[in-house]
Scaffold this active site. Structure first.
Site, PDB file in Angstrom:
ATOM      1  N   GLY A 403       0.862  -1.206  -0.043  1.00 35.79           N
ATOM      2  CA  GLY A 403       0.064  -0.023   0.047  1.00 35.79           C
ATOM      3  C   GLY A 403       0.645   1.264   0.053  1.00 35.79           C
ATOM      4  N   ALA A 404       2.004   1.069   0.828  1.00 32.31           N
ATOM      5  CA  ALA A 404       2.872   2.436   0.698  1.00 32.31           C
ATOM      6  C   ALA A 404       3.365   2.759  -0.673  1.00 32.31           C
ATOM      7  CB  ALA A 404       4.006   2.004   1.519  1.00 32.31           C
TER       8      ALA A 404
END
Ligand code: HXC
Length: 513
Positions: A403-404
């Site tokens: 997600g980062a």
């Protein structure tokens, strides 16, 4: 012209400029604080301060206030310049009734705020006050409300800067909190909603004013302050520096500086180790690409796992954002999300392009983070980058996992240019974790599980832990030599100058604040 009129004017003016008088001034000096007028003079360009409303008087008749002389009603207001940039300014004068805020005092402030908005120039407030003037009751509360209202309407139109140089307590703290940048000074600034006495009475806990809301606490623990200085003089230098990086208002660009080369230093490829677990200081990368290595960091002492600040590329201001592998391996957590999303929104509001450097293993796992709302806070990053219409350029230095990867201004959130270094790893997770999950059965069933694990990790790493799969899909625009990073950034910014992004028509969005 009648000489006696001039003399009388001079005498009245001089008296008012004395503020609360010699004893109060001596007390102010003894507590290590400059006088309100001296603060303005120290901050503004020499001779540029022009004061208004010096003759304003309070209107309170209660509690012995009738006939009480409060010069300027405890606040100085005016206009001036900082490094040639026009500003509107006010400074509360603690020597006059503790700088307490009555209605006329508030109206002086709201008047200079209205000026700042009409003239479209930055507003600077110097706070040093005992808070709402107790004798004036609801009138002083009304005054605060009128200030907060203007702070909110001015947000994103003109830069608003708060310098806290004394007490700033109770509801008074909400004006700085609504502004873009808060400056604090060691042992002088005190910000809190409820003071030590209330805490002692209500919670039966002992805490000093310094430990509760002193400068260090606000700059490194709460994140309420953006800049921390050891002295008032150092603080004013920081304010001057900030003003040179930002535009006067949201319809202008920051004034360009003469283009300057990068500062010679360690080659970028030597700064970032190949081994994804080894740390490096992302500020070294930022300084390595920007003009003269001149990087002005914002909120340096708080949420240090993300670095944000201003720099210039060929003389033009950019907002720099980078994961900081030196702190918590550069993970994203609740505080990092707040810090960067606010910075992104400031830059976007004031036409400052964003450059993002990525090296992060992902969002910080754990019960604490989940319970503190890492979902809600983390979403702020996605929202801020997606909402931003300024040029957005991203460089993946090394790790960009899960997600980062998306959150750090990926193509999917609207990056205009996305570059990756040859050692970049763009994957759902690190190869070790990935191999342990997807080859779990195969590893367990093999004769030599450790050897199989090693092989599978290498197999996964060779397949996915590189920038070429993402480049083959067009998610990365160019895999670049680290030595070419500055050149690619400058070119990308130059070709993005006329960028126009269309957003759906709406009153405003509802960010996950
Ligand atoms: C009127 C005030 C005042 C106030 C200080 N003074 N605060 N006058 N209203 N809020 C006056 C004092 O009476 C004194 O006047 C002079 O200012 C200097 O104050 P000292 O107490 O002598 O100074 P010091 O010892 O340095 O202490 C500073 C202080 C303390 C810690 C700020 O004054 C204090 O606790 N003040 C009250 C703080 C407070 O509770 N404010 C209200 C917060 S509520 P003389 O004439 O003796 O020199 C609030 C609500 C806002 O602000 C809500 C907005 C939404």
């Amino acid at each position: 012209m009648r000489r006696d009129k001039i003399a009388e004017f001079r005498e009245r003016t001089a008296r008012l400029r004395m503020g609360g008088g010699e004893a109060a001034a001596a007390k102010q000096a003894a507590s290590g604080k400059l006088q309100a007028r001296d603060r303005i003079i120290a901050l503004l360009d020499r001779g540029s301060f022009h004061e208004y409303d010096l003759f304003v008087e309070h209107e309170c008749r209660d509690f012995g206030m009738a006939g009480k002389n409060l010069p300027g009603d405890g606040v100085l207001t005016g206009t001036g310049t900082i490094e040639g940039f026009p500003v509107c300014i006010y400074a509360q004068d603690f020597t006059v009734a503790g700088g307490s805020l009555g209605l006329r005092h508030a109206r002086k402030i709201t008047k200079i705020m209205d000026h700042a908005m009409n003239l479209r120039v930055p507003l600077i407030g110097i706070n040093d006050s005992g808070g709402a003037r107790i004798q004036e009751g609801v009138n002083s509360l009304a005054g605060y409300g009128e200030i907060f209202y203007r702070n909110s309407l001015a947000s994103g139109v003109i830069p608003q800067i708060s310098i806290v140089l004394g007490p700033c307590a109770g509801g008074a703290v909400y004006s700085p909190a609504l502004t873009d940048f808060v400056f604090v000074v060691d042992r002088i600034s005190k910000m809190f909603i409820t003071g030590p006495e209330v805490i002692r009475t209500v919670l039966n806990e002992e805490i000093s004013m310094e430990d509760l809301g002193g400068a260090r606490v606000q700059a490194s623990v709460s994140g309420n302050a953006h800049f921390y200085a050891e002295s008032e003089a150092a603080c004013f230098e920081q304010v001057k520096r900030l003003v040179t990086f930002i535009p006067w208002n949201s319809s202008k660009l920051a004034d360009p500086y003469p283009p300057a080369p990068a500062k010679p230093g360690r080659p970028l490829e030597e700064i970032v180790p190949d081994e994804p677990r080894l740390p490096f200081d992302v500020r070294e990368v930022i300084r390595g690409v920007c003009d003269c290595g001149d990087f002005f960091e914002v909120q340096e002492l708080w949420a240090a796992n993300i670095v944000v600040g201003f720099a210039r590329l060929e003389g033009r201001t950019v907002g720099m954002i980078g994961n900081q592998p030196l702190v918590l391996a550069g993970v994203l957590d609740v505080d990092a999300a707040d810090k960067m999303s606010r910075f992104i929104r400031f830059c976007d509001a004031f036409n400052i392009p964003l450059v993002t450097f990525v090296d992060t293993p992902g969002y910080l796992p754990g019960v604490d983070q989940e319970h503190m709302g890492v979902i809600r806070h983390g979403a702020k990053i996605l929202y801020a980058y997606s909402e931003a219409t300024v040029p957005k350029i991203t460089v993946i230095l090394r790790k960009a996992y899960g997600g980062a990867y998306i959150a750090m201004c990926s193509r999917h959130l609207g990056a205009d240019f996305l570059f990756a270094w040859p050692i970049a790893e763009i994957a759902v997770m690190g190869s070790e974790g990935a191999a342990n999950i997807i080859f779990k059965g195969e590893i367990a069933a093999s004769e030599n599980p450790e050897e199989t694990r090693r092989l599978k990790i290498r197999e996964y790493a060779e397949k996915f832990s590189n920038p070429y799969i993402a480049a083959a899909s067009g998610h990365v625009d160019a895999v670049i030599d680290p030595a070419e990073t500055r050149d690619f950034l400058i070119h990308a910014l130059n070709v993005s100058r006329q960028k126009r992004s269309v957003r759906p028509e709406r009153k405003h969005g509802v960010p996950p604040v």
